[in-house]
Design a protein around this motif. Structure first.
Motif, PDB file in Angstrom:
ATOM      1  N   SER A   1       2.358   5.434   3.550  1.00 40.99           N
ATOM      2  CA  SER A   1       2.088   6.734   2.945  1.00 40.99           C
ATOM      3  C   SER A   1       1.365   6.640   1.607  1.00 40.99           C
ATOM      4  CB  SER A   1       3.394   7.504   2.762  1.00 40.99           C
ATOM      5  OG  SER A   1       4.266   6.815   1.891  1.00 40.99           O
TER       6      SER A   1
ATOM      7  N   LEU B   1      -1.198  -5.758  -6.476  1.00 43.06           N
ATOM      8  CA  LEU B   1      -0.006  -6.599  -6.491  1.00 43.06           C
ATOM      9  C   LEU B   1       0.634  -6.623  -5.113  1.00 43.06           C
ATOM     10  CD1 LEU B   1       1.568  -5.151  -9.756  1.00 43.06           C
ATOM     11  CD2 LEU B   1       0.745  -7.492  -9.499  1.00 43.06           C
TER      12      LEU B   1
ATOM     13  N   GLN C   1      -2.091  -1.383  -9.485  1.00 42.48           N
ATOM     14  CA  GLN C   1      -1.747  -1.106 -10.878  1.00 42.48           C
ATOM     15  C   GLN C   1      -3.014  -0.963 -11.700  1.00 42.48           C
ATOM     16  OE1 GLN C   1       0.720  -4.059 -12.884  1.00 42.48           O
ATOM     17  NE2 GLN C   1       1.598  -2.492 -14.206  1.00 42.48           N
TER      18      GLN C   1
ATOM     19  N   TYR D   1       5.249  -5.788   0.430  1.00 41.25           N
ATOM     20  CA  TYR D   1       4.760  -4.550  -0.180  1.00 41.25           C
ATOM     21  C   TYR D   1       3.411  -4.812  -0.847  1.00 41.25           C
ATOM     22  CZ  TYR D   1       9.828  -3.648  -0.147  1.00 41.25           C
ATOM     23  OH  TYR D   1      11.145  -3.515   0.210  1.00 41.25           O
TER      24      TYR D   1
ATOM     25  N   GLN E   1      -0.745   1.596 -16.608  1.00 42.12           N
ATOM     26  CA  GLN E   1       0.084   2.339 -15.654  1.00 42.12           C
ATOM     27  C   GLN E   1       1.047   1.404 -14.941  1.00 42.12           C
ATOM     28  OE1 GLN E   1      -0.088   5.736 -15.359  1.00 42.12           O
ATOM     29  NE2 GLN E   1      -1.499   5.525 -17.069  1.00 42.12           N
ATOM     30  N   GLY E   2       2.090   1.973 -14.369  1.00 39.14           N
ATOM     31  CA  GLY E   2       2.973   1.179 -13.532  1.00 39.14           C
ATOM     32  C   GLY E   2       2.377   0.976 -12.158  1.00 39.14           C
ATOM     33  N   PRO E   3       2.932   0.052 -11.392  1.00 37.72           N
ATOM     34  CA  PRO E   3       2.442  -0.148 -10.020  1.00 37.72           C
ATOM     35  C   PRO E   3       2.596   1.123  -9.183  1.00 37.72           C
ATOM     36  CG  PRO E   3       3.842  -1.977 -10.714  1.00 37.72           C
ATOM     37  CD  PRO E   3       3.976  -0.911 -11.751  1.00 37.72           C
TER      38      PRO E   3
ATOM     39  N   TYR F   1       4.184  -0.701   2.935  1.00 36.46           N
ATOM     40  CA  TYR F   1       5.359  -1.551   3.098  1.00 36.46           C
ATOM     41  C   TYR F   1       5.398  -2.039   4.544  1.00 36.46           C
ATOM     42  CZ  TYR F   1      10.417  -2.103   4.228  1.00 36.46           C
ATOM     43  OH  TYR F   1      11.630  -2.534   4.681  1.00 36.46           O
TER      44      TYR F   1
ATOM     45  N   ASP G   1       5.840   1.885   6.324  1.00 36.06           N
ATOM     46  CA  ASP G   1       5.475   3.047   5.514  1.00 36.06           C
ATOM     47  C   ASP G   1       4.111   2.793   4.898  1.00 36.06           C
ATOM     48  OD1 ASP G   1       7.186   4.951   2.868  1.00 36.06           O
ATOM     49  OD2 ASP G   1       5.175   5.131   3.702  1.00 36.06           O
TER      50      ASP G   1
ATOM     51  N   TYR H   1       1.008  -2.956  -3.850  1.00 43.00           N
ATOM     52  CA  TYR H   1       0.931  -1.963  -4.912  1.00 43.00           C
ATOM     53  C   TYR H   1      -0.435  -2.076  -5.582  1.00 43.00           C
ATOM     54  CZ  TYR H   1       6.088  -1.795  -4.790  1.00 43.00           C
ATOM     55  OH  TYR H   1       7.403  -1.665  -4.414  1.00 43.00           O
TER      56      TYR H   1
ATOM     57  N   PHE I   1       2.762   2.423  -5.322  1.00 42.63           N
ATOM     58  CA  PHE I   1       3.036   1.959  -3.967  1.00 42.63           C
ATOM     59  C   PHE I   1       1.880   2.271  -3.029  1.00 42.63           C
ATOM     60  CE2 PHE I   1       5.400   1.114  -0.173  1.00 42.63           C
ATOM     61  CZ  PHE I   1       5.070   2.126   0.723  1.00 42.63           C
TER      62      PHE I   1
END
Lengths: 115, 112
Positions: free
Chosen positions: A58, A91, A37, A33, A41-43, A48, A56, A35, A45
């Motif tokens: 998207s 990440l 960040q 994966y 903020q959070g990671p 994948y 994915d 990501y 997406f």
């Protein structure tokens, strides 16, 4: 054993340049994966992979972003014509098979700064 | 309204305190709920995951999910200075592993 590694740890580039970020997952992990960040903020997406294929994508924000995993292990995230808004920590995570119940192991990230 | 919300903190507690961390969410389709811990300049590490509603305990950590209220919690008992980190909740609609949605994280500081 070795965890997920990412190189470089820091990357400073100028607006409009092209950058490549590399991820070495844990050996044998089929799921990978990416990501992004931003500070405070959070990671978020991005994409994948299951094996060599993008299962994915998207989350990729636009066509300047592209990722590959040609042999099902190492992955490279490529960003063309970088913009200041691309500055973030990128990440990478891997897991043995994919799926929520399969623990994702994160790398330390690549801190990208676009001047 | 963001899909997943957390109080950013910082939350400061004395060593030994019980810590309560929370997330609210808007998408009732979320079925899988995770808590991650992230130390400064490191990647997140998974602490716990739960499926649907209910409680789950692992050592000093307890995760609770209340789907009717769209509210999840992580409790840390006997908090330690080494628990000082940012705690992120994450959610997923399905078990296929992609497209997790993370909250922004709560920064916790446990004071010795």
């Amino acid at each position: 054993g070795a965890g997920v590694s990412q190189t470089p740890s820091n990357k400073v580039t100028e607006k409009g340049k092209y950058v490549e970020l590399r991820c070495d997952p844990i050996s044998g992990h089929t799921a990978l994966y990416w990501y992004r960040q931003s500070l405070g903020q959070g990671p978020e997406f991005l994409i994948y992979f299951q094996g060599t294929g993008a299962a994915d994508d998207s989350g990729l924000p636009n066509d300047r972003f592209f990722a590959v995993r040609p042999e099902g292990s190492v992955s490279t995230l490529k960003i063309q014509r970088t913009e200041r808004g691309d500055s973030a920590v990128y990440l990478c995570a891997s897991s043995p098979a994919g799926g929520v119940t399969d623990t994702q192991y994160f790398g330390p990230g690549t801190r990208l700064t676009v001047l | 309204q963001k899909e997943v919300e957390q109080d950013p903190g910082p939350l400061s507690v004395p060593e030994g305190a019980i810590v309560s961390l929370n997330c609210t969410y808007s998408n009732s389709a979320f079925q899988y709920f995770m808590w991650y811990r992230q130390y400064s300049r490191k990647g997140p590490e998974l602490l716990m995951y739960t499926y649907s509603s209910g409680n789950k305990e692992d050592g000093r950590f307890t995760a609770q999910v209340d789907k009717s209220s769209k509210y999840i919690s992580l409790f840390i008992r006997d908090s330690q200075p080494s628990d000082s980190a940012t705690y992120l909740c994450a959610m997923s609609i399905n078990n296929y592993g992609q497209n997790f949605v993370f909250g922004p994280g709560t920064r916790l500081s446990v004071l010795p």
